[in-house]
Write a protein that holds these residues in place. Structure first.
Motif, PDB file in Angstrom:
ATOM      1  N   LEU A  73       0.809  -1.214   0.000  1.00 41.51           N
ATOM      2  CA  LEU A  73       0.000   0.000   0.000  1.00 41.51           C
ATOM      3  C   LEU A  73       0.845   1.268   0.000  1.00 41.51           C
ATOM      4  O   LEU A  73       0.493   2.250  -0.668  1.00 41.51           O
ATOM      5  CB  LEU A  73      -0.935   0.009   1.216  1.00 41.51           C
ATOM      6  N   ASN A  74       1.947   1.273   0.735  1.00 36.92           N
ATOM      7  CA  ASN A  74       2.794   2.468   0.785  1.00 36.92           C
ATOM      8  C   ASN A  74       3.346   2.799  -0.595  1.00 36.92           C
ATOM      9  O   ASN A  74       3.296   3.955  -1.039  1.00 36.92           O
ATOM     10  CB  ASN A  74       3.949   2.286   1.775  1.00 36.92           C
ATOM     11  N   GLU A  75       3.870   1.792  -1.280  1.00 37.93           N
ATOM     12  CA  GLU A  75       4.416   2.011  -2.627  1.00 37.93           C
ATOM     13  C   GLU A  75       3.319   2.449  -3.598  1.00 37.93           C
ATOM     14  O   GLU A  75       3.525   3.356  -4.413  1.00 37.93           O
ATOM     15  CB  GLU A  75       5.074   0.733  -3.157  1.00 37.93           C
ATOM     16  N   LEU A  76       2.162   1.819  -3.498  1.00 36.91           N
ATOM     17  CA  LEU A  76       1.052   2.157  -4.377  1.00 36.91           C
ATOM     18  C   LEU A  76       0.601   3.593  -4.147  1.00 36.91           C
ATOM     19  O   LEU A  76       0.382   4.348  -5.098  1.00 36.91           O
ATOM     20  CB  LEU A  76      -0.105   1.176  -4.148  1.00 36.91           C
ATOM     21  N   SER A  77       0.489   4.002  -2.900  1.00 39.00           N
ATOM     22  CA  SER A  77       0.051   5.373  -2.614  1.00 39.00           C
ATOM     23  C   SER A  77       1.060   6.396  -3.125  1.00 39.00           C
ATOM     24  O   SER A  77       0.669   7.446  -3.642  1.00 39.00           O
ATOM     25  CB  SER A  77      -0.213   5.560  -1.120  1.00 39.00           C
ATOM     26  N   GLU A  78       2.344   6.091  -3.023  1.00 41.75           N
ATOM     27  CA  GLU A  78       3.371   6.999  -3.555  1.00 41.75           C
ATOM     28  C   GLU A  78       3.272   7.105  -5.075  1.00 41.75           C
ATOM     29  O   GLU A  78       3.408   8.194  -5.639  1.00 41.75           O
ATOM     30  CB  GLU A  78       4.768   6.515  -3.165  1.00 41.75           C
ATOM     31  N   ARG A  79       3.022   5.981  -5.740  1.00 42.80           N
ATOM     32  CA  ARG A  79       2.979   5.970  -7.209  1.00 42.80           C
ATOM     33  C   ARG A  79       1.815   6.778  -7.768  1.00 42.80           C
ATOM     34  O   ARG A  79       1.948   7.421  -8.801  1.00 42.80           O
ATOM     35  CB  ARG A  79       2.879   4.533  -7.727  1.00 42.80           C
ATOM     36  N   ILE A  80       0.669   6.709  -7.094  1.00 38.34           N
ATOM     37  CA  ILE A  80      -0.498   7.417  -7.639  1.00 38.34           C
ATOM     38  C   ILE A  80      -0.787   8.726  -6.908  1.00 38.34           C
ATOM     39  O   ILE A  80      -1.767   9.394  -7.199  1.00 38.34           O
ATOM     40  CB  ILE A  80      -1.741   6.508  -7.683  1.00 38.34           C
ATOM     41  N   HIS A  81       0.067   9.061  -5.941  1.00 36.37           N
ATOM     42  CA  HIS A  81      -0.017  10.340  -5.226  1.00 36.37           C
ATOM     43  C   HIS A  81      -1.318  10.501  -4.443  1.00 36.37           C
ATOM     44  O   HIS A  81      -2.002  11.515  -4.532  1.00 36.37           O
ATOM     45  CB  HIS A  81       0.196  11.518  -6.184  1.00 36.37           C
ATOM     46  N   VAL A 122      -2.132   6.688   1.960  1.00 33.78           N
ATOM     47  CA  VAL A 122      -2.291   5.249   2.164  1.00 33.78           C
ATOM     48  C   VAL A 122      -3.731   4.921   2.547  1.00 33.78           C
ATOM     49  O   VAL A 122      -4.323   3.967   2.038  1.00 33.78           O
ATOM     50  CB  VAL A 122      -1.297   4.728   3.236  1.00 33.78           C
ATOM     51  N   SER A 123      -4.312   5.721   3.423  1.00 32.17           N
ATOM     52  CA  SER A 123      -5.694   5.443   3.855  1.00 32.17           C
ATOM     53  C   SER A 123      -6.674   5.584   2.682  1.00 32.17           C
ATOM     54  O   SER A 123      -7.624   4.805   2.567  1.00 32.17           O
ATOM     55  CB  SER A 123      -6.096   6.352   5.012  1.00 32.17           C
ATOM     56  N   SER A 124      -6.440   6.562   1.806  1.00 31.84           N
ATOM     57  CA  SER A 124      -7.307   6.723   0.641  1.00 31.84           C
ATOM     58  C   SER A 124      -7.173   5.534  -0.312  1.00 31.84           C
ATOM     59  O   SER A 124      -8.177   5.013  -0.827  1.00 31.84           O
ATOM     60  CB  SER A 124      -6.973   8.022  -0.087  1.00 31.84           C
ATOM     61  N   VAL A 125      -5.942   5.071  -0.545  1.00 34.77           N
ATOM     62  CA  VAL A 125      -5.712   3.903  -1.404  1.00 34.77           C
ATOM     63  C   VAL A 125      -6.373   2.681  -0.783  1.00 34.77           C
ATOM     64  O   VAL A 125      -7.034   1.897  -1.481  1.00 34.77           O
ATOM     65  CB  VAL A 125      -4.202   3.677  -1.640  1.00 34.77           C
TER      66      VAL A 125
END
Length: 156
Positions: A21-29, A32-35
């Motif tokens: 989740l951390n990597e995914l949230s960084e990639r799509i800006h 983490v909670s929103s992702v």
């Protein structure tokens, strides 16, 4: 459910990568909670079925990958359900698909350690399931990752 660009980005990335989740949230800006909320929403709407990890069966000693066409001699819901229940007792079976347009009723994905193991699965277990009329094996030589859901998602 209407997908926005963030949802589409999440689906695109998850279809190709094993990512936290951390990597995914960084990639799509996004946070983490929103992702996390978006992924939960995609799961709740049955757009994705969860975040399961893909198993490398070869690393576990299963060197054979087989697509087995199975024809049944009876075609009703009870027979299909009984067949699927029997498959659950065969740990080498990793997927099953009810199909149409072929001479087979099911495509069953199987992994085996070697030919002896597969012979056991085929002859002593699959072949003994009630109403199985025919079994045809196709051995996977190489698997290709051709999924590109970005083109599909762009049409939505």
């Amino acid at each position: 459910m209407q997908l926005d660009n963030f949802d589409k980005q999440i689906l695109e990335i998850l279809s190709h990568e094993d990512i936290n989740l951390n990597e995914l949230s960084e990639r799509i800006h996004l946070s983490v909670s929103s992702v996390h909320r978006r992924i939960k929403n995609l799961i709740d709407h049955n757009i994705i079925s969860g975040l399961k990890r893909e198993i490398n069966y070869k690393k576990l000693g299963f060197s054979l990958h087989i697509i087995l066409q199975v024809s049944l001699n009876k075609h009703d819901t009870d027979t299909f359900n009984q067949f699927l229940e029997e498959l659950k007792d065969i740990p080498e079976v990793i997927n099953a698909f009810l199909i149409t347009g072929q001479s087979a009723d099911f495509l069953v994905e199987v992994v085996a350690k070697d030919m002896e193991n597969y012979s056991d699965v085929l002859l002593k277990r699959m072949g003994k399931i009630e109403h199985v009329a025919a079994l045809h094996s196709s051995f996977v030589i190489k698997e290709y990752d051709v999924l590109d859901c970005s083109a599909l998602l762009s049409r939505m």
